[in-house]
Design a protein around this motif. Structure first.
Motif, PDB file in Angstrom:
ATOM      1  N   TRP A 189      35.644  87.288  -9.304  1.00 53.23           N
ATOM      2  CA  TRP A 189      34.708  88.663  -9.163  1.00 53.23           C
ATOM      3  C   TRP A 189      35.280  88.959 -10.497  1.00 53.23           C
ATOM      4  N   ILE A 190      36.530  88.787 -10.730  1.00 54.16           N
ATOM      5  CA  ILE A 190      36.527  89.095 -12.082  1.00 54.16           C
ATOM      6  C   ILE A 190      37.040  88.151 -13.614  1.00 54.16           C
TER       7      ILE A 190
ATOM      8  N   LYS B 145      41.003  87.718  -7.120  1.00 51.26           N
ATOM      9  CA  LYS B 145      39.475  88.407  -7.269  1.00 51.26           C
ATOM     10  C   LYS B 145      38.869  87.283  -8.571  1.00 51.26           C
ATOM     11  N   HIS B 146      40.104  86.413  -8.473  1.00 50.46           N
ATOM     12  CA  HIS B 146      39.815  85.436  -9.654  1.00 50.46           C
ATOM     13  C   HIS B 146      39.538  84.799  -9.577  1.00 50.46           C
TER      14      HIS B 146
ATOM     15  N   SER C 128      46.352  90.246  -4.288  1.00 53.77           N
ATOM     16  CA  SER C 128      44.806  91.227  -4.105  1.00 53.77           C
ATOM     17  C   SER C 128      44.296  91.051  -5.864  1.00 53.77           C
ATOM     18  N   THR C 129      44.954  91.421  -7.017  1.00 54.48           N
ATOM     19  CA  THR C 129      44.012  91.049  -8.149  1.00 54.48           C
ATOM     20  C   THR C 129      43.689  89.685  -8.506  1.00 54.48           C
TER      21      THR C 129
ATOM     22  N   TRP D  52      44.500  97.349  -4.154  1.00 52.14           N
ATOM     23  CA  TRP D  52      43.476  96.822  -4.548  1.00 52.14           C
ATOM     24  C   TRP D  52      42.513  98.134  -6.060  1.00 52.14           C
TER      25      TRP D  52
ATOM     26  N   TYR E  63      42.072  89.373 -15.840  1.00 53.69           N
ATOM     27  CA  TYR E  63      43.450  88.923 -14.642  1.00 53.69           C
ATOM     28  C   TYR E  63      44.355  89.351 -15.406  1.00 53.69           C
TER      29      TYR E  63
END
Length: 294
Positions: free
Chosen positions: A219-220, A213-214, A209-210, A178, A225
């Motif tokens: 978060w994103i 986040k979506h 991990s990324t 991250w 993404y």
């Protein structure tokens, strides 16, 4: 162990390594304590008891990445970057120049470079469940029925992990990729930090991990993404094994929060929110309210 005890270990480690520490500065004093020697541009990491093998392996990994032309944090240029003080392994690292968290595109490109390497003989297979049992056992603020559910959920995840579907070829992975662990310096170099979880495993583990986040927390944005998956060249959310890896990641984050709440009451509400989300009490993903725990 108190912060004063850790300060003493850091000073003793400096002496053992031939360094002086009159200006020792704490960066983070927690499970793994981190200090810096500003005049020497050296960072000191104190690992937990029983982690000697892992600490020595981190230094091996750092040397291997440097030799493989994959930028990463490097051991300090001193006679011995590793010492034992009492039962605590202590390692010494070069301090980074000014840096920020990596962007989605920078993280994706760094992971592509890492995942393309051949696996060295000293890397072990990824264990996505490491320490989760202990974290649940230590979660004293969690209600008994929630603790029982966490243990049952962990058993289910382990069973499913043993039969995960085929995906990308296994190879070297960072293990915890991250933006706090993949950073970019002011000169534009993107590099890996915190090599403790570097292993042989599914590249998808790093990509999740990324992705979550979506998909899990919002978060994103979708656009951010999309930049990530296009830069890497693979969208892990389209893979049939994505829900399993997503669930394991969410479980790791929840157990960490539950353990943290046992020693810091300010984390109790966050830990309960995460448990409620996993148990279906907060509706479908993406869930609101998940916040980082320092």
């Amino acid at each position: 162990m108190s912060s004063q005890d850790l300060d003493a270990i850091a000073c003793a480690a400096c002496t053992a390594a031939g360094l002086t520490a009159p200006d020792l500065e704490p960066i983070k004093v927690a499970e793994n304590a981190i200090y810096r020697l500003p005049n020497s541009r050296i960072v000191i990491r104190i690992a937990k008891p029983g982690q000697r093998g892992a600490a020595e392996r981190e230094l091996l990994i750092a040397d291997w990445l440097r030799d493989s032309n994959v930028p990463a944090v490097e051991p300090a240029d001193i006679a011995t970057p590793f010492v034992m003080i009492e039962d605590r392994p202590v390692t010494f690292w070069k301090e980074l120049s000014e840096h920020r968290g990596g962007t989605a595109t920078e993280i994706a490109l760094a992971l592509r470079r890492l995942h393309a390497l051949e696996s060295p003989p000293f890397l072990s297979a990824l264990d996505p469940f490491v320490r989760l049992d202990k974290r649940i056992d230590a979660a004293s603020t969690v209600a008994d029925h929630d603790g029982q559910w966490l243990r049952q959920h962990l058993d289910t995840l382990r069973e499913n992990w043993a039969e995960q579907p085929d995906g990308l070829s296994w190879g070297p992975i960072h293990g915890d990729a991250w933006e706090g662990n993949v950073v970019t310096t002011n000169d534009g170099t993107t590099l890996f930090l915190d090599l403790e979880r570097t292993s042989i495993g599914a590249p998808e583990w790093d990509l999740v991990s990324t992705a979550i986040k979506h998909t899990s927390f919002g978060w994103i944005t979708r656009e951010r993404y999309t930049r990530f998956e296009q830069a890497y060249g693979f969208d892990v959310t389209d893979w049939t094994g994505f829900p399993l890896l997503r669930d394991i990641r969410e479980m790791r984050m929840t157990c960490m929060a539950a353990q943290a709440a046992a020693s810091n009451p300010t984390h109790v509400n966050q830990a309960q929110l995460r448990i409620d989300c996993l148990r279906g009490r907060r509706g479908p993903r993406p869930w609101a309210g998940w916040e980082p725990i320092p």
